[in-house]
Design an enzyme around this catalytic site. Structure first.
Site, PDB file in Angstrom:
ATOM      1  NE  ARG A 147      -2.095   2.146   3.606  1.00  0.00           N
ATOM      2  CZ  ARG A 147      -2.839   2.669   4.581  1.00  0.00           C
ATOM      3  NH1 ARG A 147      -4.077   2.236   4.788  1.00  0.00           N
ATOM      4  NH2 ARG A 147      -2.368   3.592   5.366  1.00  0.00           N
ATOM      5  CE1 TYR A 159      -5.078   6.761   7.491  1.00  0.00           C
ATOM      6  CE2 TYR A 159      -4.692   6.185   5.193  1.00  0.00           C
ATOM      7  CZ  TYR A 159      -4.882   5.810   6.514  1.00  0.00           C
ATOM      8  OH  TYR A 159      -4.846   4.499   6.843  1.00  0.00           O
ATOM      9  CG  ASP A 210      -7.204   3.726   3.283  1.00  0.00           C
ATOM     10  OD1 ASP A 210      -8.281   4.242   2.931  1.00  0.00           O
ATOM     11  OD2 ASP A 210      -7.018   3.213   4.415  1.00  0.00           O
ATOM     12  CG  HIS A 212      -8.438   7.068   6.132  1.00  0.00           C
ATOM     13  ND1 HIS A 212      -8.838   7.739   7.252  1.00  0.00           N
ATOM     14  CD2 HIS A 212      -8.057   5.842   6.565  1.00  0.00           C
ATOM     15  CE1 HIS A 212      -8.702   6.971   8.311  1.00  0.00           C
ATOM     16  NE2 HIS A 212      -8.238   5.801   7.917  1.00  0.00           N
ATOM     17  CD  GLU A 236      -8.415   0.499   2.934  1.00  0.00           C
ATOM     18  OE1 GLU A 236      -7.379  -0.040   2.487  1.00  0.00           O
ATOM     19  OE2 GLU A 236      -8.590   0.710   4.139  1.00  0.00           O
ATOM     20  CD  GLU A 262     -10.215   1.077   7.615  1.00  0.00           C
ATOM     21  OE1 GLU A 262      -9.362   0.481   6.949  1.00  0.00           O
ATOM     22  OE2 GLU A 262     -10.014   2.162   8.157  1.00  0.00           O
ATOM     23  NE  ARG A 283      -9.628  -2.271   4.151  1.00  0.00           N
ATOM     24  CZ  ARG A 283      -8.563  -2.596   4.898  1.00  0.00           C
ATOM     25  NH1 ARG A 283      -7.972  -3.767   4.719  1.00  0.00           N
ATOM     26  NH2 ARG A 283      -8.094  -1.766   5.797  1.00  0.00           N
ATOM     27  CD  GLU A 339      -4.457  -2.522   6.861  1.00  0.00           C
ATOM     28  OE1 GLU A 339      -5.663  -2.739   7.141  1.00  0.00           O
ATOM     29  OE2 GLU A 339      -3.956  -1.390   6.899  1.00  0.00           O
ATOM     30  CD1 TRP A 402      -7.404  12.270  10.074  1.00  0.00           C
ATOM     31  CD2 TRP A 402      -8.004  10.200  10.664  1.00  0.00           C
ATOM     32  NE1 TRP A 402      -6.260  11.522  10.162  1.00  0.00           N
ATOM     33  CE2 TRP A 402      -6.600  10.238  10.519  1.00  0.00           C
ATOM     34  CE3 TRP A 402      -8.614   8.994  11.017  1.00  0.00           C
ATOM     35  CZ2 TRP A 402      -5.788   9.124  10.720  1.00  0.00           C
ATOM     36  CZ3 TRP A 402      -7.826   7.889  11.224  1.00  0.00           C
ATOM     37  CH2 TRP A 402      -6.424   7.951  11.084  1.00  0.00           C
TER      38      TRP A 402
HETATM   39  C1  CS2 Z   1      -6.545   2.365   7.940  1.00  0.00           C
HETATM   40  C2  CS2 Z   1      -6.326   2.364   9.417  1.00  0.00           C
HETATM   41  O1  CS2 Z   1      -5.339   0.378   7.892  1.00  0.00           O
HETATM   42  C3  CS2 Z   1      -6.128   1.073   7.295  1.00  0.00           C
HETATM   43  O2  CS2 Z   1      -6.552   0.831   6.198  1.00  0.00           O
HETATM   44  O3  CS2 Z   1      -7.673   2.880   7.417  1.00  0.00           O
HETATM   45  O4  CS2 Z   1      -5.023   2.821   9.610  1.00  0.00           O
HETATM   46  C4  CS2 Z   1      -7.284   3.188  10.268  1.00  0.00           C
HETATM   47  O5  CS2 Z   1      -7.067   4.542  10.082  1.00  0.00           O
HETATM   48  C5  CS2 Z   1      -7.087   2.823  11.711  1.00  0.00           C
HETATM   49  O6  CS2 Z   1      -7.259   1.465  11.873  1.00  0.00           O
HETATM   50  C6  CS2 Z   1      -8.030   3.600  12.623  1.00  0.00           C
HETATM   51  O7  CS2 Z   1      -7.989   3.107  13.913  1.00  0.00           O
HETATM   52 MG    MG Z   2      -8.231   1.887   5.647  1.00  0.00          MG
END
Ligand code: CS2
Ligand code: MG
Length: 402
Positions: A147, A159, A210, A212, A236, A262, A283, A339, A402
Site C-alpha cells: 500500500r 493521511y 487508501d 480514507h 480503499e 474496516e 475489509r 493487511e 479524517w
Molecule cells: C486504515 C487504518 O489500515 C487502514 O486501512 O484505514 O489505519 C485506520 O485509520 C485505523 O485502523 C483507525 O484506527
Molecule cells: Mg483503511
C-alpha cells in the site's frame, strides 16, 4: 464444562490494547481482542459491567448460543462497542474450542485452503521521492503487495504518512490532533504517484491505496478512472459508506477494484454493497465484526458475489486479532489479501504469538487454538494512556472526514 472466570486486561505497550481472557473450570483459557481505537474504555466497561456477569457458569462450548444471547439479548443491536465486545468473547471461545479439540483454529474451521496468507505492507513517505523509496524497501523485504500513501504537496498532514520506516500509528495524542485536508491537491497528486511507481518498479507487485473516506462519490469515480492505467489491486474507502447508494455512481465510472468495510460491524452493513456487486473486497475483521462466528457469515455472503476478503490489519487490531484473522484467512475459500501493519517489539513481547512473516506471506503457525497469548505480568508494566485518532478540517475550518 463451565466458564469459571473472565477478565479484561488493558495494556499500552506503545499503544492501547484491550484483551478479554476467559477461563474454564477445566483450566483451559482463551483470549480475544476488544480494542476499539480511541474509545477503548467504553468496551472495557461493556465487558466488565454488562457481559462478564452473564458469561459466568455458561457452557463455553456453545459458541453460537452465546453469540446469539449477547447479540439479541442486549436488545440494542450492532455498533462498534457492542460488536467489539461480542467479538472478544467469540474469539476467546473459538480459541478454547480449538484447544479442547487439540487443533489449530484453521483445522476446526474446515482446514487450510492455502499454505500462506498474502499480506500487504504500508509504504509511506513525506513526499513522492520518499514514498517511491519506501515502496522499494518493501519490495526488498519480499512483499508481493504494498500500500502506498504519500505526503501531498500543499497538504500539511496527509493521511497514512508515518514517522518511521516500518510503523505508522495515527492514535498518538491525548486529545485529537487537527489536520487540514484539500481534495483538489490530493486528486492532482495521486495519479502521478502511481505513474511513477509503475515506471520505477513495473507491474510485478500489487499496489494498493487508501483514500480514507475523504472524497465525494463523483471525486471517487474520477480518481478510480485516473488510476486505471496503473492497475491497482484495490482503491480503499474512497467515500463514507453510510449512504451505500453512492457506490453505484463510483462503479459507473471506474473499473479500479474497490475495497470497503474496516469500520463495518455486521453483515447488515455489508449486505447491500455485496449483493449489488458494488465492491470487490470486504475489509471487515474479527474484532470489529462480531468475531469468527459472524465474520464467517459475511465471507460466505460475499463468496456468492465473487467478493473476496481483505481484512483490516492496522496496528490497532491487536496481535490477537491478527492471529485469529490468519487462521480465518487460511481457511476462507474467497480469500483476497490480509493487511499487515507490523506491531512494535514491545507489543509483540506482550502478546507471544505463533504467526510469522516470510517472503510476502504470513503463516499462522500450527499451535493449537489461534496461537496468540498474553503475558499478563509484562502487560501490567504498561498502563493505559488516553490516545485519540486525529480529526480533519478543510482549509476554511469546516469539519471533514479524517
Ligand atoms: C486504515 C487504518 O489500515 C487502514 O486501512 O484505514 O489505519 C485506520 O485509520 C485505523 O485502523 C483507525 O484506527
Ligand atoms: Mg483503511
Amino acid at each position: 464444562m463451565k466458564i469459571q472466570a473472565a477478565k479484561v486486561i488493558v495494556t499500552c505497550p506503545g499503544r492501547n490494547f484491550v484483551t478479554l481472557k476467559i477461563v474454564t473450570d477445566q483450566g483451559v483459557h482463551g483470549i480475544g481482542d476488544a480494542t476499539l481505537n480511541g474509545r477503548e474504555l467504553s468496551v472495557v466497561s461493556y465487558l466488565e459491567d454488562h457481559v462478564i456477569p452473564c458469561l459466568i457458569g455458561r457452557d463455553p462450548r456453545q459458541i453460537e448460543d452465546i453469540w446469539q444471547y449477547l447479540y439479541r439479548g442486549a436488545y440494542w443491536r450492532r455498533g462498534p462497542v457492542t460488536m467489539s465486545a461480542i467479538a472478544a468473547v467469540d474469539t476467546a471461545l473459538w480459541d478454547i474450542k480449538a484447544k479442547m479439540a487439540n487443533m489449530p483454529l484453521y483445522d476446526l474451521l474446515g482446514g487450510k485452503s492455502r499454505e500462506g496468507v498474502m499480506v500487504y505492507g504500508h509504504a509511506n513517505g513525506g513526499d513522492l521521492e520518499e514514498t517511491i523509496d519506501a515502496v522499494g524497501h518493501y519490495i526488498e523485504m519480499g512483499y508481493k503487495a504494498i500500500r502506498a500513501q504519500s505526503g501531498v504537496p500543499g497538504i500539511k498532514d496527509a493521511y497514512g504518512v508515518g514517522r518511521g520506516k516500518l510503523f505508522y500509528e495515527p492514535a498518538d495524542a491525548s486529545l485529537p490532533s487537527e489536520t487540514v485536508w484539500d481534495t483538489p491537491k490530493y486528486l492532482r497528486f495521486v495519479p502521478k504517484l502511481f505513474e511513477t511507481l509503475r515506471d520505477t518498479y513495473g507491474f510485478d507487485h500489487h499496489l494498493l491505496h487508501d483514500a480514507h473516506h475523504r472524497l465525494t462519490p463523483i471525486e471517487a469515480g474520477r480518481l478510480g478512472k485516473d488510476l486505471e492505467p496503473y492497475r491497482l489491486f484495490w482503491l480503499e474507502d474512497t467515500t463514507p459508506a453510510e449512504n451505500q447508494e453512492s457506490f453505484k455512481l463510483i462503479r459507473q465510472h471506474t473499473t479500479t477494484p474497490l475495497a470497503v468495510g474496516e469500520i463495518f460491524n455486521t453483515i447488515w452493513d455489508c449486505k447491500d454493497l455485496i449483493q449489488n456487486q458494488l465492491i470487490d473486497y470486504i475489509r471487515t475483521t474479527v474484532v470489529r465484526a462480531g468475531g469468527i462466528t459472524h465474520l464467517r457469515r459475511i465471507a460466505d455472503l460475499a463468496a456468492i458475489y465473487q467478493v473476496r476478503t481483505g481484512s483490516h490489519g492496522a496496528t490497532d487490531l491487536s496481535p490477537v486479532t491478527m492471529g485469529a484473522a490468519l487462521h480465518f484467512d487460511s481457511w476462507v475459500p474467497n480469500f483476497g489479501i490480509q493487511e499487515y501493519m507490523r506491531h512494535t517489539e514491545e507489543t509483540d513481547a506482550v502478546f507471544p504469538h505463533a504467526y510469522r512473516f516470510e517472503d510476502g506471506f504470513l503463516f499462522p503457525g500450527d499451535t493449537i487454538g489461534h496461537g496468540v497469548d498474553i503475558d499478563e505480568k509484562l502487560a501490567e508494566k504498561y498502563p493505559y494512556k488516553r490516545a485519540y485518532l486525529p480529526v480533519a478540517r478543510l482549509e476554511d475550518g469546516t469539519m471533514w472526514n479524517w
